[in-house]
Design an enzyme around this catalytic site. Structure first.
Site: not given
Length: 870
Positions: A141-142, A145, A152
């Site tokens: 998830h990170e 980014h 998000d």
């Protein structure tokens, strides 16, 4: 800690990512298990990334940099790896985010993030996985980014929205099921969910609890804990959700943004079911070892050699950290050792003042290479093989292009500086070359850096503010061109310091004053009087260090969005202002950009969430740089804080701490997230001053092509509200060129159809804006009008969007799409009672309450997701 770095050092080798750097902050206690947990997380995340990218990406080689003081393991020697270059930092909990994993993102959609922040507790405490999800999934998830610049798909500020007459939770995809409930104190006491009188949406104490087991696939950028099988794509993306992904990425899905990345274009899926094994290297740096390599050839004569001597001496006396090793080499056609490596251990060694004399190995050492670049440079290959970090400083207007390449291949920085004294550029460069091990309390902080061509018998005055986070080793440095000026410095309590209090080095034309002990907090006034009848250049530099070892100082980091530009895309200026991760807001931040030809432009950087700034009040101040001209440019940022407190903002891109799940139709709560003390989120530093520079950058416009013209920037903060039959719109004004100047006109349209505004803006109903002249960029705009031709019933939802136009008829992109509903309280109550099938006792309770808005939510059918009629 907020550091200035980007994900650009990461490389894609085939399908595997390499050159990924984890770095552990010196404040983290030594724990070998932490290294093993990093390895476990990356191994797990590599397999998961391979799965959700459909066999396209995995983690091939990863480096872990431990603090210099760690001694319980076998570590390889670090080469060019430093803490401030790390892609992932392991540090104590951020006062703002606690143990939340988060990614610092400054740029727009598709632009890499700066770094990922993880805490030791996140890696070591298995209980946290219940709320965040498995570490491997959270890291992916990170990573999305950091690497691909996506955002998000949930939103803490807007967790619910209206879709037609249905209340929806902000999520992707919309088919994710769950329940909405109100968690009161004590934490395990659940009540029905109240609605807000004005919006008709659940109140701020309500949360969406997803079902633990989903029939529909979840998205990595929504909740990693739901075991997503991929990212939301064009078919599953929830375009209506008011989240950052939609707002910043123009309503495109995460997968669509990833598909446009260079990574995706350069790779094809692997024909295997599992990725290759990740290779790890654990590194440690020793003490800082610096060699000053100084050009003393004939082309450096006159002012250049004097500036070099002045600034190198100040670096040795004031900037280089204690317990570092320093050596000096001078060169013309050949090099000569001027000073062998010396341990900096107090003032005596600083005043007394190459590489291969420490242990015969240059790996990880640092070269500060200052030259005018007009002599032949033949050591390129040796530099590339040495393992040393080379910081190159080009003094003068015609440096050899190989200097920038030398810095790039060695992991160093590149600077261009003028020999003119009043620009003070060379001194700023040396002041920026501080330690990069993550320990801010050892760094020299530049509070003031100003230079001026002062008339005969003229005055050069200023104010510098010393705040409570600094004050030790506070030094005032004056450099003059011809004759020493009269000096007057007055402390906040009125104590005067005159030229007789200064040390004078007449050879180097430098005057210095170190304030004993810890300097008073408050505003210090200085005045330099040029006693000559002719003009001369004077400079004032003020530096200091942390007031206490346990209090991190307020820091400023400055950088450009690109280190080189051909004018095809806008450049943006960024300045990060924070105190160990807590944003410092409401400061005055100015950037000065100077070209090699002497052209100067000043920009006020803003933290308003508009234009180049993607998030309001996060301590990241931004502005577009649109006046592009050929040549090399320098960036300098000055920050002044005045009687304000640093305030917290929780809108970083981060993994969501989930309060609970729905299991077998019941809400099961996770342990409550530790509360963040309000004291940690208010940093009262009083008045403060800071100065920082960024690396030099280059603009190379195509020959014969005029500088580009940019349209107004996209409006991203449009809001709408309906009262009676009147609509109220608010937004931040864009500019004539992106966020510079003043636009010419606005085009506002509305529709009851969200998709019409998104895909066919010009077909939506046009609002008359003839009486709405745009204000200067950064101003708050407000506009209201009476609805005409639309019958507004309770719950009717309207959508609004704006384009701005400049004098060249260039138009901005369509703004974010704002929605507003007409809410009538009595009608809401009747509708909710009817649709929610509330029992007679609950109906009586609703009639008795002042709000009349308690809602009992049933578990929604899987095909609809969480919803209630509004």
């Amino acid at each position: 800690m907020i550091a200035s770095r980007s994900a650009s050092g990461i490389k894609l080798d085939g399908n595997g990512y390499t050159n990924i750097l984890f770095a552990i902050n010196p404040a983290v206690p030594e724990d070998p298990q932490l290294i093993e947990r990093i390895k476990d997380m990356v191994t797990e995340s590599s397999q998961y990334l391979f799965k959700v990218s459909h066999s396209r990406f995995y983690f091939k080689r990863v480096k872990i940099l431990v603090p210099p003081k760690w001694s319980k393991g076998q570590y390889s020697r670090g080469r060019t790896e430093t803490y401030d270059k790390a892609n992932i930092i392991i540090d104590e909990p951020n006062p703002l985010h606690g143990n939340d994993p988060y990614t610092a993102q400054h740029g727009g959609c598709g632009e890499p993030g700066r770094y990922i922040h993880l805490t030791p507790s996140f890696l070591l405490d298995d209980n946290l996985m219940q709320a965040y999800g498995p570490r491997g999934r959270v890291f992916v998830h990170e990573w999305a980014h950091l690497r691909w610049g996506v955002y998000d798909e949930y939103d803490k500020e807007k967790p619910f929205y209206m879709s037609g007459d249905i209340i929806e939770a902000t999520r992707c995809p919309k088919t994710i099921t769950g329940s909405v409930a109100f968690a009161s104190k004590p934490h395990n006491s659940m009540k029905s969910c109240p609605l807000d009188n004005n919006t008709g949406l659940p109140t701020v104490d309500c949360a969406f609890y997803p079902a633990m087991h989903q029939n529909a696939p979840a998205s990595v950028m929504y909740l990693p804990g739901l075991d997503p099988t991929g990212f939301c794509d064009e078919t599953s993306h929830n375009t209506e959700a008011p989240n950052k992904q939609n707002r910043i990425c123009n309503y495109r899905s995460v997968q669509e943004v990833i598909d446009l990345s260079e990574d995706f274009k350069r790779s094809v899926p692997m024909e295997t079911s599992t990725p290759p094994e990740t290779k790890f290297t654990v590194l440690k740096r020793s003490r800082r070892v610096v060699c000053l390599v100084l050009d003393v050839s004939g082309s450096m004569s006159g002012d250049r050699i004097l500036r070099q001597r002045q600034t190198a001496s100040i670096f040795l006396r004031r900037t280089i950290e204690e317990k570092s090793f320093v050596g000096i080499v001078t060169f013309t056609n050949t090099a000569e050792i001027h000073e062998h490596l010396t341990l900096i251990n107090g003032e005596t060694t600083r005043e007394a003042l190459v590489l291969r004399n420490d242990n015969g190995d240059t790996t990880g050492d640092e070269i500060i290479f200052l030259t005018d670049g007009e002599s032949e440079i033949t050591c390129f290959e040796r530099v590339a093989q040495s393992g040393a970090i080379v910081q190159t400083i080009a003094l003068g207007p015609s440096p050899n292009a190989i200097l920038q390449t030398m810095s790039e291949i060695s992991g160093g920085k590149y600077f261009v500086a003028s020999e003119r004294l009043d620009t003070i550029e060379l001194l700023d460069v040396f002041a920026s070359l501080t330690t990069s091990d993550g320990d801010l309390t050892r760094q020299t902080i530049q509070l003031e850096s100003a230079g001026e061509r002062t008339d005969g018998n003229g005055l050069f005055n200023g104010i510098v503010s010393v705040d409570k986070t600094v004050g030790n080793h506070t030094t005032f440095l004056v450099i003059y061109e011809k004759n020493p000026p009269n000096i007057m410095i007055i402390s906040p309590s009125g104590t005067p310091y005159q030229i007789s209090n200064f040390k004078h080095d007449a050879t180097e034309k430098v005057l210095s004053l170190e304030i004993p002990g810890t300097a008073e907090t408050g505003d210090w006034e200085y005045s330099l009087h040029n006693t000559m009848t002719s003009p001369q250049s004077l400079t004032m530099t003020v530096t200091s260090r942390a007031a206490r070892a346990d209090v991190a100082p307020v820091t400023v980091k400055a950088h450009m969005s690109q280190q080189s530009s051909d004018g095809s895309k806008p450049m943006a200026v960024f300045a990060e202002v924070n105190q160990k991760g807590v944003p410092v807001t409401l400061a005055d931040v100015w950037a000065t950009i100077v070209s090699s030809t002497g052209d100067k432009e000043e920009l006020q950087l803003l933290d308003n969430g508009a234009g180049a700034d993607i998030q309001k009040h996060d301590g990241i101040y931004s502005r577009y740089f649109t006046n592009l001209k050929d040549g090399k440019h320098n960036l300098k940022v000055r920050v002044k804080g005045r009687e304000h407190k640093a305030t917290a903002n929780t809108a970083q891109s981060r993994a969501m701490y989930l309060p609970g799940y729905v299991i077998d139709g019941e809400v099961k709560l996770n342990p409550p997230k530790p509360t963040v003390s309000a004291d940690n989120l208010q940093v009262d530093v009083g008045n403060f001053s800071r100065t920082a520079i960024g690396e030099s950058f280059i603009v190379s416009l195509p020959p014969g092509v005029p500088p580009p013209k940019f349209p107004p920037s996209k409006i991203t903060d449009l809001t709408a509200k309906i009262e009676e039959d009147q609509v109220f719109l608010n937004w931040t004004a864009p500019g004539e060129d992106l966020d510079q100047g003043t636009a010419t006109a606005y085009e506002i349209r509305m529709s009851e159809d969200f998709e019409l505004l998104r895909t066919n803006f010009s077909d939506a109903q046009l609002i008359n804006t003839s009486g709405l002249p745009p204000q200067e960029a950064g101003s708050m705009e407000g506009f209201s009008f009476i609805l005409d031709g639309i019958t507004m019933k309770n719950g009717t939802v309207l959508f609004f969007a704006i384009k701005a136009e400049d004098k060249h008829y260039l138009k901005s992109e369509v703004s974010n799409i704002a929605q507003a509903s007409k809410i009538v309280e009595s009608d809401i109550v009747e509708t909710l009672v009817e649709d929610a099938n509330i029992t007679t006792p609950m109906r009586a309770l609703m009639q008795m309450t002042d709000q009349g808005l308690l809602l009992g939510l049933a578990f929604p059918p899987p095909e609809q997701g969480p919803s209630c009629r509004g």
